[in-house]
Design a protein around this motif. Structure first.
Motif, PDB file in Angstrom:
ATOM      1  N   LYS A 661      -4.566 110.533  29.493  1.00  0.00           N
ATOM      2  CA  LYS A 661      -5.722 111.266  28.999  1.00  0.00           C
ATOM      3  C   LYS A 661      -5.372 112.749  28.897  1.00  0.00           C
ATOM      4  N   PRO A 662      -5.493 113.342  27.716  1.00  0.00           N
ATOM      5  CA  PRO A 662      -5.074 114.748  27.558  1.00  0.00           C
ATOM      6  C   PRO A 662      -5.930 115.720  28.360  1.00  0.00           C
ATOM      7  N   MET A 663      -7.269 115.565  28.306  1.00  0.00           N
ATOM      8  CA  MET A 663      -8.204 116.517  28.938  1.00  0.00           C
ATOM      9  C   MET A 663      -7.782 117.944  28.621  1.00  0.00           C
ATOM     10  N   ASP A 664      -7.585 118.220  27.339  1.00  0.00           N
ATOM     11  CA  ASP A 664      -6.976 119.477  26.890  1.00  0.00           C
ATOM     12  C   ASP A 664      -7.837 120.269  25.921  1.00  0.00           C
ATOM     13  N   GLY A 665      -9.025 119.748  25.610  1.00  0.00           N
ATOM     14  CA  GLY A 665      -9.845 120.413  24.601  1.00  0.00           C
ATOM     15  C   GLY A 665      -9.231 120.325  23.219  1.00  0.00           C
ATOM     16  N   GLY A 666      -8.255 119.434  23.049  1.00  0.00           N
ATOM     17  CA  GLY A 666      -7.599 119.255  21.757  1.00  0.00           C
ATOM     18  C   GLY A 666      -6.407 120.159  21.527  1.00  0.00           C
ATOM     19  N   HIS A 667      -6.034 120.965  22.510  1.00  0.00           N
ATOM     20  CA  HIS A 667      -5.005 121.988  22.288  1.00  0.00           C
ATOM     21  C   HIS A 667      -3.583 121.455  22.445  1.00  0.00           C
ATOM     22  N   LEU A 668      -3.413 120.313  23.096  1.00  0.00           N
ATOM     23  CA  LEU A 668      -2.076 119.710  23.214  1.00  0.00           C
ATOM     24  C   LEU A 668      -1.850 118.631  22.150  1.00  0.00           C
ATOM     25  N   LEU A 669      -2.855 118.384  21.324  1.00  0.00           N
ATOM     26  CA  LEU A 669      -2.758 117.369  20.279  1.00  0.00           C
ATOM     27  C   LEU A 669      -2.568 118.036  18.923  1.00  0.00           C
ATOM     28  N   LEU A 670      -1.866 117.326  18.028  1.00  0.00           N
ATOM     29  CA  LEU A 670      -1.505 117.911  16.736  1.00  0.00           C
ATOM     30  C   LEU A 670      -1.735 116.916  15.602  1.00  0.00           C
ATOM     31  N   THR A 671      -2.349 117.390  14.547  1.00  0.00           N
ATOM     32  CA  THR A 671      -2.369 116.621  13.305  1.00  0.00           C
ATOM     33  C   THR A 671      -1.006 116.802  12.636  1.00  0.00           C
ATOM     34  N   PRO A 672      -0.668 115.974  11.631  1.00  0.00           N
ATOM     35  CA  PRO A 672       0.605 116.190  10.921  1.00  0.00           C
ATOM     36  C   PRO A 672       0.725 117.608  10.359  1.00  0.00           C
ATOM     37  N   GLU A 673      -0.390 118.151   9.867  1.00  0.00           N
ATOM     38  CA  GLU A 673      -0.362 119.503   9.299  1.00  0.00           C
ATOM     39  C   GLU A 673      -0.115 120.541  10.392  1.00  0.00           C
ATOM     40  N   GLU A 674      -0.768 120.359  11.545  1.00  0.00           N
ATOM     41  CA  GLU A 674      -0.570 121.296  12.652  1.00  0.00           C
ATOM     42  C   GLU A 674       0.854 121.210  13.194  1.00  0.00           C
ATOM     43  N   ARG A 675       1.408 120.031  13.189  1.00  0.00           N
ATOM     44  CA  ARG A 675       2.798 119.861  13.633  1.00  0.00           C
ATOM     45  C   ARG A 675       3.739 120.635  12.717  1.00  0.00           C
ATOM     46  N   SER A 676       3.558 120.466  11.412  1.00  0.00           N
ATOM     47  CA  SER A 676       4.419 121.157  10.447  1.00  0.00           C
ATOM     48  C   SER A 676       4.301 122.671  10.589  1.00  0.00           C
ATOM     49  N   GLU A 677       3.073 123.139  10.745  1.00  0.00           N
ATOM     50  CA  GLU A 677       2.841 124.578  10.887  1.00  0.00           C
ATOM     51  C   GLU A 677       3.493 125.113  12.149  1.00  0.00           C
ATOM     52  N   LEU A 678       3.373 124.348  13.256  1.00  0.00           N
ATOM     53  CA  LEU A 678       3.965 124.775  14.523  1.00  0.00           C
ATOM     54  C   LEU A 678       5.487 124.846  14.402  1.00  0.00           C
ATOM     55  N   LEU A 679       6.099 123.857  13.758  1.00  0.00           N
ATOM     56  CA  LEU A 679       7.563 123.826  13.639  1.00  0.00           C
ATOM     57  C   LEU A 679       8.080 124.928  12.734  1.00  0.00           C
ATOM     58  N   MET A 680       7.289 125.341  11.750  1.00  0.00           N
ATOM     59  CA  MET A 680       7.700 126.458  10.900  1.00  0.00           C
ATOM     60  C   MET A 680       7.775 127.747  11.722  1.00  0.00           C
TER      61      MET A 680
END
Length: 897
Positions: A661-680
């Motif tokens: 269970k993340p219990m992170d407010g969504g901040h440790l989870l990534l959509t494909p778009e958020e993943r790409s943006e983070l890796l850039m």
């Protein structure tokens, strides 16, 4: 001539000379429905040779379930008005023969119309108008008269009309309620709200009274219209007069007021209700919309009561108090579902008894039996301890009167009903609902009087309203039922108690549960706080029935027969009271008559303490299944309970864990778009990103990712500013939460759990109940399982084969929980208590091989999601065959054959 008319003409010409009843009945009616009424696939609408058990087995020639129409077919030339000898020696007309069949059917299968035909003529008998001659349609006139047959394929016209009128009446009442609410100085005040409720109920009753014949036609309307400028004071005076006997009234009041009858019955008894100014919009609604524009005499009191109570759902829109309807767990039951309860508990038996008497040809004995049955009806009492708007009580009263009306007709007795609403008892915590229940029963009493006494004026026999149902405004769980209804026998407890899960109960309701669920020593059961609110009504009913032959039947959510709470709810009932389940309708989707229809799955359970030795019955979409005992899971079998356990009860079974269970407010989870943006921004974060799957992602192949920072050193984290920003936001979210969440703030870069085996079997917690198999499969450490996936680390093919098999699926469906129609899988309730097969004689190897076959079949469709592969409608042939082979292997290991 158009094609339809041409078809009908050819039909009538083709059947002009066909006369054989036995050989042609089915063809005649199938063609009539197809060519005259335009029905595609008419065989789906009509049932031939329907069995009906009189004193011997008989068969109805044709029966249409949709409209509950009975058809008795005779040969051409038979006089449909003359009696003919029957197999039992009686002389009956075709209509009387069909009516006898109707009387033997359960109430829920008895429709409005009976048809008798000899091909040349079709006679339509309307059971709502027993004194009227039948409508006769000649075959040669069928083209012109076909509209008279439309009821065959359209649900009962009268029922539809009643439903439409009742819904319209409810909307009018709600319109008045909303308009009046604006006139109160402080509608949030409890007394003001109660006054508004009483005032609305009184107005509705007055409108019904003038349309039904209880008052003179338009008597209330004309009185109020003549006093528009003094409407408020005129209504206050009218209410007082209606509560005063004529010989006690002021002799100087005006003649128009004096002309109103004395009503009594408690409806106008309360004098000090708050009445605001009645002008403008409210007055217009009463005089024009509700009086001049609507006829109240034809509403269905069962349906109307529920719809009227739906006004409660509007009460939180412009006021501060919350929706009482929602927090009270109020839902309304259709007449069809009411009959599923009351027919099985009593009315099927009453109809059989009546039909048996009607087939007795000894006139003296038959008369004595009818009189005895009539006396029996008046001794029965019906109790709904959560009566709401009274729809259970009202429909039961109507059904009881229907039986007595048959007896009256057969005895040629005076048209006077001895069955009374005073035989009906209810407890309701909401004052408005209680007032609606009383009014609905009064309306039902007036309607039944009019039906049995069509030539009499209701006011001469029904006013004042001295016979009154016993409706108590109280908390049923804090009330002594024995004090309220002390009769020890002939009491039938029925109803639809509140649907509130244990997590949705407010503090007062939780206290009610702890008050009711106590053991023999008066100590509260430790699990009383973990069961649904409806359970308390089962407990109270068992207390009430102890030492009697009384019976009960409740509509309930199916959750009380699923999952962890089954043992908590039912074991005390079985052990303390020795209760048993007499019949059970297994779970089905439930709809209500209310404006806001609830979409829940329910069960209907009949139960008692006294064992009369009869077979139990389980009812579902496949029919009725007799059995010796029904257990708490609503299946045949002994009373056993599957208890929640933290470890598997089968030695050697691999442990199952929950996902992370993340219990992170969504901040440790990534959509494909958020993943790409983070890796850039931060390419070095790639080593810390993994696929993330909840049940939805697993089943539907949805792409989602997470930051999996297990093992990351502070130096690693500090070198990734975009990742640090997410960690910071996660920490802030956790600190703002509850205590258990705040504790996780010190490790804000980690999920609550960090389970990530090298290889594991994943099982979704929630999946569609329409699938034969829960989709499950193997994942590796590159995928992080979320908390909606259960995982079995290092599971082998044998484990997979057993868990994906038919026996395990059957176990899961019975002991597991449901979310709506979806399966809800649990380690503690489903997996850990599951009894694994004893492996010997090559079963391990065979199951391993069939499990491998399932994976191989999936590989052929590697591009498909589990949702697509396990859609029963399009499941690949190879995959289905592989599962069936695996099912056989596992069944053989259990010795099922």
């Amino acid at each position: 001539m158009n094609d339809d008319n041409n078809k009908i003409l050819k039909f009538s010409q083709r059947w002009q000379n066909i006369s054989d009843e036995k050989g042609s009945t089915q063809k005649f009616w199938l063609e009539l429905m197809s060519e005259v009424l335009g029905i595609d696939k008419p065989w789906q609408y009509i049932e031939f040779e329907k069995r009906v058990e009189l004193t011997h087995m008989s068969y109805i020639d044709a029966y249409i379930p949709l409209t509950r129409t009975i058809i008795e077919q005779k040969s051409r030339g038979v006089d449909l008005t003359k009696p003919a000898p029957q197999s039992d020696g009686s002389m009956l007309t075709p209509f009387e023969q069909a009516k006898r069949y109707r009387d033997w059917l359960p109430a829920s299968q008895q429709g409005r119309y009976i048809i008798v035909s000899n091909f040349a003529e079709i006679h339509i008998h309307d059971m709502e108008q027993p004194k009227a001659p039948p409508k006769v349609i000649l075959l040669q006139d069928i083209e012109r008269e076909k509209h008279h047959l439309s009821f065959l394929i359209t649900p009962d016209v009268t029922l539809t009309k009643e439903e439409e009128l009742s819904i319209q009446a409810g909307k009018l009442a709600q319109k008045l309620y909303s308009a009046l609410k604006k006139r109160y100085i402080n509608i949030n005040d409890k007394n003001s709200r109660k006054s508004l409720n009483i005032f609305c109920v009184r107005i509705v009753f007055l409108l019904y009274a003038e349309d039904s014949g209880l008052f003179r036609k338009s008597q209330f309307h004309n009185y109020l219209k003549a006093r528009i400028s003094t409407a408020r004071q005129s209504l206050i005076e009218l209410f007082s007069v209606l509560n005063t006997k004529k010989n006690e009234r002021d002799p100087y009041i005006d003649a128009e007021l004096q002309a109103f009858p004395y009503v009594n019955g408690g409806l106008f008894e309360q004098k000090n209700i708050e009445i605001p100014q009645i002008d403008g919009e409210p007055l217009s609604i009463i005089l024009h919309d509700m009086s001049e524009g609507f006829d109240w005499s034809e509403i269905n009191p069962t349906i109307f009561g529920a719809i009227f109570e739906s006004i409660l759902s509007d009460r939180d829109k412009k006021t501060k108090f919350s929706s009482e309807r929602k927090t009270g767990g109020m839902h309304y039951t259709t007449t069809t579902n009411i009959h599923k309860a009351i027919d099985k508990i009593l009315f099927d038996e009453l109809h059989i008894e009546l039909a048996t008497i009607l087939n007795n040809h000894d006139t003296k004995q038959r008369t004595q039996q009818l009189e005895a049955l009539r006396t029996k009806l008046t001794a029965l009492k019906f109790f709904d301890p959560a009566c709401g708007s009274g729809n259970f009580l009202t429909e039961t009263y109507i059904s009881l009167c229907e039986i007595e009306s048959v007896i009256i007709r057969e005895l040629h007795a005076l048209p006077f009903l001895q069955v009374s609403i005073s035989q009906f008892y209810g407890i309701e915590i909401n004052d408005f609902a209680a007032a609606v229940a009383r009014t609905a029963l009064w309306i039902a009493e007036i309607q039944m009087f009019r039906k049995v006494n069509p030539d009499d004026k209701p006011d001469e026999k029904l006013l004042p309203l001295e016979t009154s149902a016993h409706i108590l405004e109280a908390n049923a769980l804090r009330t002594s039922w024995r004090d309220f209804l002390p009769d020890k026998e002939n009491v039938y407890i029925i109803g639809n108690p509140p649907f509130i899960g244990y997590s949705g109960q407010n503090p007062a309701q939780k206290a009610d549960m702890l008050h009711v669920y106590v053991d023999r020593d008066g100590k509260t059961f430790p699990t009383a706080g973990k069961i649904d609110y409806v359970s308390a009504w089962y407990y109270k009913a068992c207390e009430y029935m102890t030492g009697t032959k009384n019976k009960a039947a409740f509509v309930s959510t199916n959750s009380i027969c699923q999952g962890e709470q089954v043992a908590y709810v039912w074991e005390p009932l079985f052990e303390i009271f020795g209760m048993h389940i007499d019949f059970a309708h297994q779970a089905f989707l439930w709809e209500s008559e209310a404006a806001e229809k609830a979409q829940v799955h329910i069960v209907i359970i009949g139960f008692s303490i006294y064992d009369d030795g009869r077979q139990r019955e389980i009812i579902n979409k496949f029919g009725v299944r007799p059995c010796a005992n029904i257990n708490a899971y609503l299946v045949p079998g002994p009373n056993i309970f599957v208890r929640s356990t933290t470890k598997s009860l089968t030695p050697g079974a691999p442990p199952m864990k929950g996902g992370n269970k993340p219990m992170d407010g969504g901040h440790l989870l990534l959509t494909p778009e958020e993943r790409s943006e983070l890796l850039m921004k931060c390419p070095e974060a790639e080593r810390w990103i993994k696929r993330y799957m909840m049940g939805d992602e697993f089943i539907n192949g949805i792409e989602r990712y997470c930051l999996w920072l297990v093992g990351a050193a502070p130096k690693d984290l500090a070198s990734m500013p975009p990742v640090m920003e997410r960690i910071k936001l996660c920490r802030e979210d956790r600190l703002a939460g509850a205590k258990d969440r705040q504790k996780l703030a010190n490790t804000a870069w980690l999920f609550r759990e960090t389970n990530n085996p090298e290889r594991y079997l994943a099982i979704p917690v929630v999946s569609s109940g329409e699938r034969s198999y829960i989709p499950m499969g193997f994942l590796d450490s590159s995928v992080i399982a979320g908390n909606k996936l259960m995982i079995v680390p290092d599971a082998d093919l044998y484990t997979f084969g057993v868990l994906t098999s038919w026996p395990h699926m059957a176990w899961m469906r019975r002991v597991g929980g449901y979310l709506g129609t979806s399966y809800s899988y649990s380690a503690h309730v489903v997996y850990n208590p599951y009894p694994w097969p004893v492996v010997c004689g090559g079963h391990y190897e065979r199951i391993t091989e069939t499990a491998r076959g399932i994976l191989a079949a999936r590989e052929k469709y590697a591009g498909c999601t589990y949702a697509e592969l396990y859609n029963d409608l399009i499941m690949p042939v190879e995959l289905r065959a592989a599962h069936e082979a695996n099912d056989r292997a596992v069944c053989e290991a259990y010795g099922f054959g």
